[in-house]
Design a protein around this motif. Structure first.
Motif, PDB file in Angstrom:
ATOM      1  N   PHE A   1     -96.970 129.352  70.898  1.00 20.97           N
ATOM      2  CA  PHE A   1     -98.058 128.886  71.239  1.00 20.97           C
ATOM      3  C   PHE A   1     -99.023 129.259  70.186  1.00 20.97           C
ATOM      4  CE2 PHE A   1     -98.411 133.203  73.011  1.00 20.97           C
ATOM      5  CZ  PHE A   1     -99.843 133.556  73.087  1.00 20.97           C
ATOM      6  N   HIS A   2     -99.159 130.158  69.395  1.00 20.62           N
ATOM      7  CA  HIS A   2    -100.280 130.603  68.672  1.00 20.62           C
ATOM      8  C   HIS A   2     -99.859 130.028  67.138  1.00 20.62           C
ATOM      9  CE1 HIS A   2     -97.756 134.020  67.213  1.00 20.62           C
ATOM     10  NE2 HIS A   2     -97.495 134.278  68.592  1.00 20.62           N
ATOM     11  N   GLN A   3     -98.747 129.303  66.930  1.00 21.82           N
ATOM     12  CA  GLN A   3     -98.461 129.009  65.683  1.00 21.82           C
ATOM     13  C   GLN A   3     -98.517 127.425  65.683  1.00 21.82           C
ATOM     14  OE1 GLN A   3     -94.361 130.302  65.793  1.00 21.82           O
ATOM     15  NE2 GLN A   3     -94.944 132.529  65.232  1.00 21.82           N
ATOM     16  N   SER A   4     -98.813 127.040  64.261  1.00 19.17           N
ATOM     17  CA  SER A   4     -98.815 125.699  64.035  1.00 19.17           C
ATOM     18  C   SER A   4     -97.562 125.071  63.328  1.00 19.17           C
ATOM     19  CB  SER A   4     -99.858 125.336  63.131  1.00 19.17           C
ATOM     20  OG  SER A   4     -99.922 123.877  62.526  1.00 19.17           O
ATOM     21  N   SER A   5     -97.071 123.997  63.888  1.00 23.85           N
ATOM     22  CA  SER A   5     -95.706 123.431  63.362  1.00 23.85           C
ATOM     23  C   SER A   5     -96.033 122.480  62.153  1.00 23.85           C
ATOM     24  CB  SER A   5     -94.876 122.678  64.510  1.00 23.85           C
ATOM     25  OG  SER A   5     -95.822 121.544  64.805  1.00 23.85           O
ATOM     26  N   LEU A   6     -97.253 122.302  61.859  1.00 21.68           N
ATOM     27  CA  LEU A   6     -97.669 121.271  60.854  1.00 21.68           C
ATOM     28  C   LEU A   6     -97.347 121.706  59.252  1.00 21.68           C
ATOM     29  CD1 LEU A   6    -100.554 119.279  62.496  1.00 21.68           C
ATOM     30  CD2 LEU A   6     -98.380 118.898  62.762  1.00 21.68           C
ATOM     31  N   PRO A   7     -97.538 122.935  58.848  1.00 19.53           N
ATOM     32  CA  PRO A   7     -97.490 122.903  57.725  1.00 19.53           C
ATOM     33  C   PRO A   7     -95.828 123.342  57.159  1.00 19.53           C
ATOM     34  CG  PRO A   7     -98.754 124.953  58.698  1.00 19.53           C
ATOM     35  CD  PRO A   7     -98.245 123.908  59.589  1.00 19.53           C
ATOM     36  N   LEU A   8     -94.969 123.522  58.050  1.00 14.63           N
ATOM     37  CA  LEU A   8     -93.635 123.411  57.959  1.00 14.63           C
ATOM     38  C   LEU A   8     -93.051 121.881  57.927  1.00 14.63           C
ATOM     39  CD1 LEU A   8     -90.511 124.456  57.066  1.00 14.63           C
ATOM     40  CD2 LEU A   8     -90.521 124.723  59.578  1.00 14.63           C
ATOM     41  N   ALA A   9     -93.747 120.894  58.828  1.00  9.61           N
ATOM     42  CA  ALA A   9     -93.444 119.893  59.065  1.00  9.61           C
ATOM     43  C   ALA A   9     -93.921 119.032  57.697  1.00  9.61           C
ATOM     44  CB  ALA A   9     -94.263 119.072  60.164  1.00  9.61           C
ATOM     45  N   LEU A  10     -94.861 119.305  56.976  1.00  6.33           N
ATOM     46  CA  LEU A  10     -95.383 118.755  55.812  1.00  6.33           C
ATOM     47  C   LEU A  10     -94.203 119.080  54.598  1.00  6.33           C
ATOM     48  CD1 LEU A  10     -97.506 117.411  54.044  1.00  6.33           C
ATOM     49  CD2 LEU A  10     -98.474 119.563  53.835  1.00  6.33           C
ATOM     50  N   LEU A  11     -93.802 120.149  54.637  1.00 14.08           N
ATOM     51  CA  LEU A  11     -92.847 120.543  53.695  1.00 14.08           C
ATOM     52  C   LEU A  11     -91.467 119.883  53.854  1.00 14.08           C
ATOM     53  CD1 LEU A  11     -93.590 124.412  53.077  1.00 14.08           C
ATOM     54  CD2 LEU A  11     -94.345 122.649  51.680  1.00 14.08           C
ATOM     55  N   LEU A  12     -91.268 119.821  55.140  1.00 13.26           N
ATOM     56  CA  LEU A  12     -89.776 119.102  55.549  1.00 13.26           C
ATOM     57  C   LEU A  12     -89.925 117.643  55.055  1.00 13.26           C
ATOM     58  CD1 LEU A  12     -88.988 120.832  58.830  1.00 13.26           C
ATOM     59  CD2 LEU A  12     -88.085 121.361  56.554  1.00 13.26           C
ATOM     60  N   ARG A  13     -91.109 116.882  55.204  1.00 16.57           N
ATOM     61  CA  ARG A  13     -91.236 115.602  54.770  1.00 16.57           C
ATOM     62  C   ARG A  13     -91.023 115.506  53.501  1.00 16.57           C
ATOM     63  NH1 ARG A  13     -90.214 112.756  59.243  1.00 16.57           N
ATOM     64  NH2 ARG A  13     -92.141 112.022  60.499  1.00 16.57           N
ATOM     65  N   LEU A  14     -91.750 116.639  52.434  1.00 12.58           N
ATOM     66  CA  LEU A  14     -91.572 116.302  51.234  1.00 12.58           C
ATOM     67  C   LEU A  14     -90.111 116.712  50.729  1.00 12.58           C
ATOM     68  CD1 LEU A  14     -94.737 118.664  50.051  1.00 12.58           C
ATOM     69  CD2 LEU A  14     -94.339 116.023  50.041  1.00 12.58           C
ATOM     70  N   ALA A  15     -89.213 117.410  51.597  1.00 13.91           N
ATOM     71  CA  ALA A  15     -87.769 117.589  51.293  1.00 13.91           C
ATOM     72  C   ALA A  15     -87.140 116.322  51.777  1.00 13.91           C
ATOM     73  CB  ALA A  15     -87.467 118.738  52.014  1.00 13.91           C
ATOM     74  N   GLY A  16     -87.639 115.380  52.280  1.00 14.93           N
ATOM     75  CA  GLY A  16     -86.965 114.088  52.702  1.00 14.93           C
ATOM     76  C   GLY A  16     -86.432 114.015  53.954  1.00 14.93           C
ATOM     77  N   VAL A  17     -86.802 114.887  54.735  1.00 13.99           N
ATOM     78  CA  VAL A  17     -86.462 114.860  56.314  1.00 13.99           C
ATOM     79  C   VAL A  17     -86.695 113.683  57.033  1.00 13.99           C
ATOM     80  CG1 VAL A  17     -86.242 116.100  58.503  1.00 13.99           C
ATOM     81  CG2 VAL A  17     -86.133 117.228  56.336  1.00 13.99           C
ATOM     82  N   PRO A  18     -85.648 112.724  57.477  1.00 13.18           N
ATOM     83  CA  PRO A  18     -86.359 111.449  58.159  1.00 13.18           C
ATOM     84  C   PRO A  18     -87.084 111.558  59.431  1.00 13.18           C
ATOM     85  CG  PRO A  18     -84.065 111.518  58.291  1.00 13.18           C
ATOM     86  CD  PRO A  18     -84.410 113.011  57.523  1.00 13.18           C
TER      87      PRO A  18
END
Length: 378
Positions: free
Chosen positions: A103-120
């Motif tokens: 609950f105290h962590q953000s998912s968005l930094p990793l989501a950004l990097l995964l998008r850059l890696a091409g995760v659809p």
């Protein structure tokens, strides 16, 4: 486990949980739900969770990356460090990523990097507006203090994954467990695990040592466990009474040691969740820096000890901000010993039949009793 139902196929799913071993173990039910439908599951963990991910049913591969916004000893976020993650993810080529967070962590930094890696396609919990970073944005009522394992299950359900029929959603590890009786003797002992990942969660070592002594003098064998860097602590806690296994076991062997125990005495740290994963009752010395409703050992008998209304409640601190650490130091060894015996009596009827405390024991007799109990498992 049936994988990749042909009626509704999913290819490779990357499941990320970037913090500690206990957090990864709590992700086990969610990972099994994903694995029931995916052809392949790759776990992305931080360095403190890698070994735990390798124990989880349904995980086919583990990759490791230290997240600077989550790891307790963060490294700088550099282009090279980022490229390491992008390269690993591209090699895996996931069709979907599920980002598991607290609950105290953000998912968005990793989501950004995964998008850059091409995760659809990416699924995660996010209170903040994710824009195009998430395809499945799962919202949680954080005031409800839902157990962490259920919180993660709710996310993967929103992403289209359900536990298979017959799976009760409890924590679990891969079987068979390795043999450990050459270390512990026969099952039925008590495990004391004094180490923690944060000092604010630790019960005082002297309290642990007194509880070990009193349990042994009461007729129970006690095994003391810990990591290699906790050997001085485990030796101090075991003293002349317990069997010191500090630094001796792998995580898989520790699971087996815990599985052979009648009860485990442990704070809010990874081995508490490992004990739950092998079905062993827990006397939980729980500092309220995080909510017990979320983080107490899951779906096993638990006796929760510690002042849950202490001033440190909900602070998430790693070092206790209150002089004397009263939330846990106020829990006496006598209370822990009584809790162990009560929990064993309820969970394993008859287990205490031959473990009755002597009426009076002087110092010499105490040493003789301890040595006799240790000899019984050599």
């Amino acid at each position: 486990m049936t994988r990749g139902s042909p009626a509704d196929p999913v290819g490779t799913v990357l499941v990320a949980r970037l913090d500690n071993a206990g957090d990864v173990l709590l992700a086990g039910p969610a990972i099994r739900a994903v694995a029931a439908r995916a052809a392949r599951v790759v776990a992305l963990t931080g360095p403190n969770g890698t070994a735990a991910a390798g124990l989880l049913p349904g995980v086919d591969q583990v990759i490791e990356w230290r997240a600077p916004w989550i790891d307790p000893d963060p490294v700088p976020l550099t282009p090279r460090h980022t490229d390491d993650l992008l390269s690993m993810v591209r090699d895996v080529a996931p069709d979907l990523a599920v980002i598991l967070t607290s609950f105290h962590q953000s998912s968005l930094p990793l989501a950004l990097l995964l998008r850059l890696a091409g995760v659809p396609r990416i699924a995660a919990v996010s209170e903040d507006y994710p824009g195009s970073l998430l395809d499945v944005r799962h919202l949680v009522d954080e005031t409800a203090d839902v157990p962490e394992a259920l919180r993660m299950l709710a996310l993967v359900r929103d992403a289209g994954f359900e536990l298979p029929a017959g799976d009760d959603g409890a924590l679990d590890v891969r079987r068979p467990l390795p043999p450990v009786e050459h270390l512990t003797g026969p099952p039925g002992y008590v495990v004391a695990h004094p180490g923690t990942s944060a000092p604010a969660r630790a019960w005082p070592a002297d309290h642990h040592a007194r509880a070990v002594r009193d349990l042994v003098l009461g007729g129970l064998r006690v095994v003391v466990t810990g990591d290699p860097d906790e050997q001085a602590l485990t030796a101090r806690v075991a003293g002349a009474y317990g069997m010191d296994l500090g630094g001796v076991t792998t995580l898989h062997e520790l699971a087996a040691v815990l599985a052979g125990a009648a009860a485990v005495v442990v704070a809010n740290t990874g081995p508490a969740h490992l004990a739950a994963a092998v079905g062993t009752p827990v006397v939980s010395l729980f500092a309220p820096v995080v909510p017990a409703a979320r983080w107490a050992p899951y779906q096993v008998p638990v006796t929760l000890l510690g002042d849950q209304d202490a001033p440190c409640r909900g602070t998430r601190v790693r070092v206790c901000p209150v002089a004397g650490h009263p939330c846990l130091s106020s829990v006496t060894p006598e209370r822990v010993v009584a809790a162990v015996r009560e929990l064993i009596a309820v969970s394993t009827p008859g287990a205490l039949r031959h473990a009755t405390a002597p009426a009076l024991v002087d110092a010499d007799d105490a040493d003789d009793a301890a040595e006799a109990l240790r000899e019984g498992v050599r």
